[in-house]
Design a protein around this motif. Structure first.
Motif, PDB file in Angstrom:
ATOM      1  N   ALA A   1       0.833  -1.207   0.000  1.00 21.90           N
ATOM      2  CA  ALA A   1       0.000   0.000   0.000  1.00 21.90           C
ATOM      3  C   ALA A   1       0.862   1.248   0.000  1.00 21.90           C
ATOM      4  O   ALA A   1       1.945   1.281   0.584  1.00 21.90           O
ATOM      5  CB  ALA A   1      -0.920   0.002   1.212  1.00 21.90           C
ATOM      6  N   ILE A   2       0.353   2.290  -0.647  1.00 25.01           N
ATOM      7  CA  ILE A   2       1.081   3.553  -0.691  1.00 25.01           C
ATOM      8  C   ILE A   2       0.077   4.707  -0.759  1.00 25.01           C
ATOM      9  O   ILE A   2      -0.950   4.631  -1.429  1.00 25.01           O
ATOM     10  CB  ILE A   2       2.058   3.581  -1.893  1.00 25.01           C
ATOM     11  N   THR A   3       0.395   5.744  -0.021  1.00 23.40           N
ATOM     12  CA  THR A   3      -0.501   6.895   0.063  1.00 23.40           C
ATOM     13  C   THR A   3      -0.779   7.476  -1.320  1.00 23.40           C
ATOM     14  O   THR A   3       0.129   7.630  -2.131  1.00 23.40           O
ATOM     15  CB  THR A   3       0.125   7.963   0.976  1.00 23.40           C
ATOM     16  N   GLY A   4      -2.031   7.805  -1.576  1.00 18.78           N
ATOM     17  CA  GLY A   4      -2.421   8.379  -2.852  1.00 18.78           C
ATOM     18  C   GLY A   4      -2.843   7.358  -3.884  1.00 18.78           C
ATOM     19  O   GLY A   4      -3.260   7.720  -4.985  1.00 18.78           O
ATOM     20  N   ALA A   5      -2.765   6.063  -3.553  1.00 20.13           N
ATOM     21  CA  ALA A   5      -3.056   5.017  -4.533  1.00 20.13           C
ATOM     22  C   ALA A   5      -4.514   5.047  -4.986  1.00 20.13           C
ATOM     23  O   ALA A   5      -5.418   5.390  -4.227  1.00 20.13           O
ATOM     24  CB  ALA A   5      -2.714   3.648  -3.960  1.00 20.13           C
ATOM     25  N   THR A   6      -4.703   4.659  -6.221  1.00 19.95           N
ATOM     26  CA  THR A   6      -6.029   4.572  -6.824  1.00 19.95           C
ATOM     27  C   THR A   6      -6.265   3.160  -7.353  1.00 19.95           C
ATOM     28  O   THR A   6      -5.323   2.381  -7.505  1.00 19.95           O
ATOM     29  CB  THR A   6      -6.153   5.556  -8.002  1.00 19.95           C
ATOM     30  N   ALA A   7      -7.518   2.849  -7.625  1.00 17.93           N
ATOM     31  CA  ALA A   7      -7.816   1.576  -8.263  1.00 17.93           C
ATOM     32  C   ALA A   7      -7.394   1.605  -9.725  1.00 17.93           C
ATOM     33  O   ALA A   7      -6.942   0.600 -10.276  1.00 17.93           O
ATOM     34  CB  ALA A   7      -9.310   1.265  -8.147  1.00 17.93           C
ATOM     35  N   LEU A   8      -7.535   2.777 -10.354  1.00 23.02           N
ATOM     36  CA  LEU A   8      -7.275   2.928 -11.786  1.00 23.02           C
ATOM     37  C   LEU A   8      -5.931   3.597 -12.025  1.00 23.02           C
ATOM     38  O   LEU A   8      -5.452   4.388 -11.209  1.00 23.02           O
ATOM     39  CB  LEU A   8      -8.393   3.754 -12.418  1.00 23.02           C
ATOM     40  N   ASP A   9      -5.331   3.291 -13.154  1.00 22.58           N
ATOM     41  CA  ASP A   9      -4.021   3.844 -13.478  1.00 22.58           C
ATOM     42  C   ASP A   9      -4.113   5.330 -13.814  1.00 22.58           C
ATOM     43  O   ASP A   9      -5.170   5.851 -14.196  1.00 22.58           O
ATOM     44  CB  ASP A   9      -3.402   3.089 -14.652  1.00 22.58           C
ATOM     45  N   THR A  10      -2.992   6.014 -13.704  1.00 20.76           N
ATOM     46  CA  THR A  10      -2.933   7.461 -13.927  1.00 20.76           C
ATOM     47  C   THR A  10      -3.457   7.844 -15.310  1.00 20.76           C
ATOM     48  O   THR A  10      -4.135   8.871 -15.468  1.00 20.76           O
ATOM     49  CB  THR A  10      -1.486   7.959 -13.773  1.00 20.76           C
ATOM     50  N   GLU A  11      -3.146   7.042 -16.313  1.00 18.72           N
ATOM     51  CA  GLU A  11      -3.557   7.351 -17.676  1.00 18.72           C
ATOM     52  C   GLU A  11      -5.066   7.515 -17.796  1.00 18.72           C
ATOM     53  O   GLU A  11      -5.555   8.355 -18.566  1.00 18.72           O
ATOM     54  CB  GLU A  11      -3.069   6.253 -18.630  1.00 18.72           C
ATOM     55  N   PHE A  12      -5.807   6.732 -17.023  1.00 22.03           N
ATOM     56  CA  PHE A  12      -7.273   6.833 -17.045  1.00 22.03           C
ATOM     57  C   PHE A  12      -7.718   8.251 -16.703  1.00 22.03           C
ATOM     58  O   PHE A  12      -8.592   8.823 -17.359  1.00 22.03           O
ATOM     59  CB  PHE A  12      -7.868   5.821 -16.056  1.00 22.03           C
ATOM     60  N   PHE A  13      -7.112   8.819 -15.680  1.00 22.35           N
ATOM     61  CA  PHE A  13      -7.496  10.172 -15.238  1.00 22.35           C
ATOM     62  C   PHE A  13      -6.974  11.244 -16.179  1.00 22.35           C
ATOM     63  O   PHE A  13      -7.647  12.249 -16.422  1.00 22.35           O
ATOM     64  CB  PHE A  13      -6.994  10.404 -13.814  1.00 22.35           C
ATOM     65  N   GLN A  14      -5.791  11.033 -16.715  1.00 21.96           N
ATOM     66  CA  GLN A  14      -5.231  12.005 -17.652  1.00 21.96           C
ATOM     67  C   GLN A  14      -6.114  12.153 -18.877  1.00 21.96           C
ATOM     68  O   GLN A  14      -6.318  13.270 -19.377  1.00 21.96           O
ATOM     69  CB  GLN A  14      -3.822  11.578 -18.042  1.00 21.96           C
ATOM     70  N   LYS A  15      -6.654  11.052 -19.375  1.00 20.34           N
ATOM     71  CA  LYS A  15      -7.527  11.099 -20.553  1.00 20.34           C
ATOM     72  C   LYS A  15      -8.810  11.870 -20.272  1.00 20.34           C
ATOM     73  O   LYS A  15      -9.473  12.337 -21.204  1.00 20.34           O
ATOM     74  CB  LYS A  15      -7.863   9.676 -21.006  1.00 20.34           C
TER      75      LYS A  15
END
Length: 382
Positions: A119-133
């Motif tokens: 586990a790491i602070t700030g983690a999401t279920a979805l990858d960064t690319e998903f949000f960037q799009k």
């Protein structure tokens, strides 16, 4: 949705979500007599609710609030990377099975024979690319999505078992996998960008599918026992109660929580439970359990005396006076100048306005292990 001075507030909230600090290795607690030896190891995935220091294994930035006391004061006596005053749910679970506290997976010279904490602070279920799009890249600070953390497990496998033969699957079959909580930071992406809650609802099917896919990847690695937690009632946390102060916001008459945010959390959890039911049918050889964060937090508010907490509206133990009675201030967060901790954290369930106290995590862990917080207890009677 956005309140006055929203950019400043969002930056402050994002910084709170990013904070974590570590200044200690994995300690071996005394073994519990309840169920020693039930699992050979525990592998944990998630965000700041269960991060034990992965964010700061390469050093502690001075600006991170949790690099300073009072974080860690109750159990360790110093900050450890945990966003709490002491132990987390995963720590109590490890102790239950007579295992050492799981070392952060990025820790140097650590032994992972009895488990690891990815586990790491700030983690999401979805990858960064998903949000960037979707134009949300600036409001997502993703230091390791669920899929990234699973890859960290794969990278670690050669030190755990021989992956060329069935040895790894046999080993993982005797381990417990804790998969989450995931989703909170995914939904914060649109919310902290000032968007309406309906934008977070649009992400929900993707988040649920991401968690489901992650569970299947772990099963493919050999996992047999997995507990997959839902999200907490977002509307009960001082950070959201401070952000959304419009008089038109509906508050629960008994809890004081933001009703529409709690409804949102409930819908996520209902969808997750349905997804887990489908996975159970698809993988009858695996035991997939749901871990409930939502119900215990509501009970902490409605029946505080049952857990040894003060009867009061949602209020952070560690913080400073701000907008409303929640002891939460974005300019003086826990660990920063102007903030202080309450005299007795065991009397509060909210630690810093977005994470829980050790006392609260202890109650939740016991509820997962023995009931009633989940669809089945981790520890099964023989």
């Amino acid at each position: 949705m956005a309140t006055a001075h929203a950019p400043q507030r969002r930056r402050g909230v994002l910084l709170l979500l990013l904070v974590a600090a570590a200044r200690g290795g994995a300690a071996r607690p005394p073994a519990s007599a309840a169920a020693p030896g039930r699992y050979r190891a525990v592998f944990n995935f998630g965000d700041s609710l269960v991060d034990a220091g992965n964010l700061v294994t390469d050093g502690i930035p001075d600006y991170l609030a949790t690099a300073r006391l009072p974080y860690g004061q109750t159990y360790f006596g110093y900050p450890t990377g945990r966003c709490s005053d002491g132990r987390l749910v995963v720590d109590f679970i490890a102790q239950e099975f007579g295992l050492p506290f799981l070392p952060p997976s990025k820790a140097k010279n650590a032994s992972f024979a009895q488990g690891a904490n990815f586990a790491i602070t700030g983690a999401t279920a979805l990858d960064t690319e998903f949000f960037q799009k979707r134009g949300l890249g600036k409001t997502v600070w993703n230091s390791g999505s669920l899929f990234t953390q699973i890859q960290w497990l794969r990278d670690l496998k050669p030190s755990l078992c021989n992956s060329e033969i069935p040895e790894c699957k046999e080993f993982f079959a005797k381990c417990l996998f804790i998969v989450g909580e995931f989703g909170g930071n995914d939904y914060n992406a649109p919310l902290f960008a000032g968007k309406d809650l309906k934008e977070a609802y649009k992400l929900m099917p993707h988040v649920i599918q991401g968690i489901s896919d992650g569970v299947e990847q772990l099963i493919a690695e050999g996992a047999k026992d997995l507990i997959v937690p839902g999200v907490m009632p977002l509307g009960c946390f001082p950070v959201y109660l401070t952000m959304y102060t419009d008089p038109k916001e509906g508050h629960g008459s008994r809890t004081g929580c933001l009703k529409r945010f709690n409804t949102f959390s409930w819908v996520h959890n209902a969808m997750l439970k349905r997804a887990l039911e489908k996975l159970c049918a698809k993988h009858p050889g695996a035991r997939i359990m749901y871990g409930d964060y939502f119900t215990p937090v509501i009970q902490f508010i409605l029946q505080p005396e049952k857990f040894g907490f003060y009867k009061q509206l949602p209020r952070a133990c560690c913080g400073a006076p701000g907008r409303g009675p929640y002891n939460f201030n974005l300019t003086a967060k826990c660990g920063e100048p102007g903030a202080s901790a309450c005299a007795d954290p065991t009397s509060h369930w909210s630690w810093d306005g977005i994470h829980l106290t050790e006392a609260a995590y202890g109650h939740i862990a016991r509820g997962w292990l023995h009931g009633p917080f989940g669809d089945q207890p981790i520890v099964q009677s023989s």
